[in-house]
Design an enzyme around this catalytic site. Structure first.
Site, PDB file in Angstrom:
ATOM      1  N   CYS A  89       3.864  -7.950  -1.954  1.00  0.00           N
ATOM      2  CA  CYS A  89       2.884  -7.595  -1.223  1.00  0.00           C
ATOM      3  C   CYS A  89       2.827  -6.366  -0.425  1.00  0.00           C
ATOM      4  O   CYS A  89       3.878  -6.100   0.062  1.00  0.00           O
ATOM      5  CB  CYS A  89       2.536  -8.647   0.000  1.00  0.00           C
ATOM      6  SG  CYS A  89       1.042  -8.209   1.086  1.00  0.00           S
ATOM      7  N   THR A  95       0.059   6.469   5.475  1.00  0.00           N
ATOM      8  CA  THR A  95       0.299   7.286   4.589  1.00  0.00           C
ATOM      9  C   THR A  95       0.053   7.176   3.081  1.00  0.00           C
ATOM     10  O   THR A  95      -0.273   5.860   2.849  1.00  0.00           O
ATOM     11  CB  THR A  95       1.800   7.757   4.783  1.00  0.00           C
ATOM     12  OG1 THR A  95       2.502   6.655   4.259  1.00  0.00           O
ATOM     13  CG2 THR A  95       2.382   8.033   6.143  1.00  0.00           C
ATOM     14  N   HIS A  97       2.202   6.689   0.955  1.00  0.00           N
ATOM     15  CA  HIS A  97       3.140   5.564   0.486  1.00  0.00           C
ATOM     16  C   HIS A  97       2.587   4.379  -0.332  1.00  0.00           C
ATOM     17  O   HIS A  97       3.074   4.103  -1.463  1.00  0.00           O
ATOM     18  CB  HIS A  97       4.185   5.186   1.662  1.00  0.00           C
ATOM     19  CG  HIS A  97       5.244   4.250   1.252  1.00  0.00           C
ATOM     20  ND1 HIS A  97       5.252   2.837   1.188  1.00  0.00           N
ATOM     21  CD2 HIS A  97       6.457   4.547   0.781  1.00  0.00           C
ATOM     22  CE1 HIS A  97       6.384   2.322   0.944  1.00  0.00           C
ATOM     23  NE2 HIS A  97       7.194   3.588   0.614  1.00  0.00           N
ATOM     24  N   PHE A 122       2.029  -9.659 -12.977  1.00  0.00           N
ATOM     25  CA  PHE A 122       1.766  -8.981 -11.753  1.00  0.00           C
ATOM     26  C   PHE A 122       1.140  -9.822 -10.820  1.00  0.00           C
ATOM     27  O   PHE A 122      -0.076 -10.050 -10.644  1.00  0.00           O
ATOM     28  CB  PHE A 122       1.010  -7.787 -12.262  1.00  0.00           C
ATOM     29  CG  PHE A 122       0.735  -6.870 -10.754  1.00  0.00           C
ATOM     30  CD1 PHE A 122       1.663  -5.828 -10.727  1.00  0.00           C
ATOM     31  CD2 PHE A 122      -0.438  -6.951 -10.052  1.00  0.00           C
ATOM     32  CE1 PHE A 122       1.610  -4.897  -9.734  1.00  0.00           C
ATOM     33  CE2 PHE A 122      -0.498  -5.807  -9.303  1.00  0.00           C
ATOM     34  CZ  PHE A 122       0.476  -5.005  -9.002  1.00  0.00           C
ATOM     35  N   ARG A 136      -5.651 -14.061   0.558  1.00  0.00           N
ATOM     36  CA  ARG A 136      -5.254 -14.270  -0.847  1.00  0.00           C
ATOM     37  C   ARG A 136      -3.632 -14.884  -1.052  1.00  0.00           C
ATOM     38  O   ARG A 136      -3.478 -14.970  -2.140  1.00  0.00           O
ATOM     39  CB  ARG A 136      -5.031 -12.951  -1.801  1.00  0.00           C
ATOM     40  CG  ARG A 136      -6.777 -12.427  -1.570  1.00  0.00           C
ATOM     41  CD  ARG A 136      -6.793 -10.802  -1.664  1.00  0.00           C
ATOM     42  NE  ARG A 136      -8.155 -10.277  -1.856  1.00  0.00           N
ATOM     43  CZ  ARG A 136      -8.971 -10.062  -0.926  1.00  0.00           C
ATOM     44  NH1 ARG A 136      -8.689 -10.240   0.460  1.00  0.00           N
ATOM     45  NH2 ARG A 136     -10.130  -9.771  -1.347  1.00  0.00           N
TER      46      ARG A 136
END
Length: 162
Positions: A89, A95, A97, A122, A136
């Site tokens: 997660c 930012t 990132h 994935f 989720r």
């Protein structure tokens, strides 16, 4: 249909298949553990509901989502596994990132799958906030861990047949 209106983990419209005889590895990130723990629970539950034996499922914890890549690579290099499920997660911060990590993880997981010619699934949430992630990870939109497990079963069956 918008995801805000449905459970994304509804498989009633498809034949999932049986997981008996398949060996799975689940590589799960420890970062955002509240979320990834729920994803792991969903994946384990789904694999076992579809016939996987507990002894045919190996769980490996890695520090964060970026490390899912090397975790999957290490597992496939050292074990006979039919499919690897990567669970993580990444939540948007202030930012860029988030963008770099999400892109690297998606590409890295795909590259490991290609390298070993094995399904590497994935199961990484990329959300704007914790609420979306929890929705989720067993909340109102289902559980991405269950979805990843179903995908691993289906792809594992295909890989065995071909």
């Amino acid at each position: 249909m918008s995801s805000s209106l449905k459970n994304l983990s509804d498989f009633s419209h498809m034949e999932v298949g049986r997981a008996e005889g398949l060996k799975f590895a689940i590589v799960v990130s420890q970062w955002n553990a509240q979320v990834t723990g729920s994803l792991l629970d969903g994946a384990l539950r789904s694999l076992q509901q579809h016939g996987a034996k507990e002894t045919d499922i190996e769980v490996v914890q890695v520090p964060g989502s970026y490390e899912l890549i090397s975790g999957a690579d290490i597992i496939l290099r050292n074990r006979e596994i039919d499919a690897v499920i990567c669970l993580g997660c990444v939540i948007q911060g202030e930012t860029r990132h988030f963008d770099f990590i999400c892109d690297a993880v998606a590409n890295g997981i795909a590259n490991v799958s290609i390298k070993y010619n094995k399904p590497v699934i994935f199961g990484v949430l990329t959300t704007d906030n914790l609420e979306q992630a929890m929705d989720r990870a067993g909340g109102k939109h289902g559980n991405k861990g269950e979805e990843a497990a179903v995908t691993a079963i289906q792809m594992g069956i295909i890989a065995k047949q071909h």
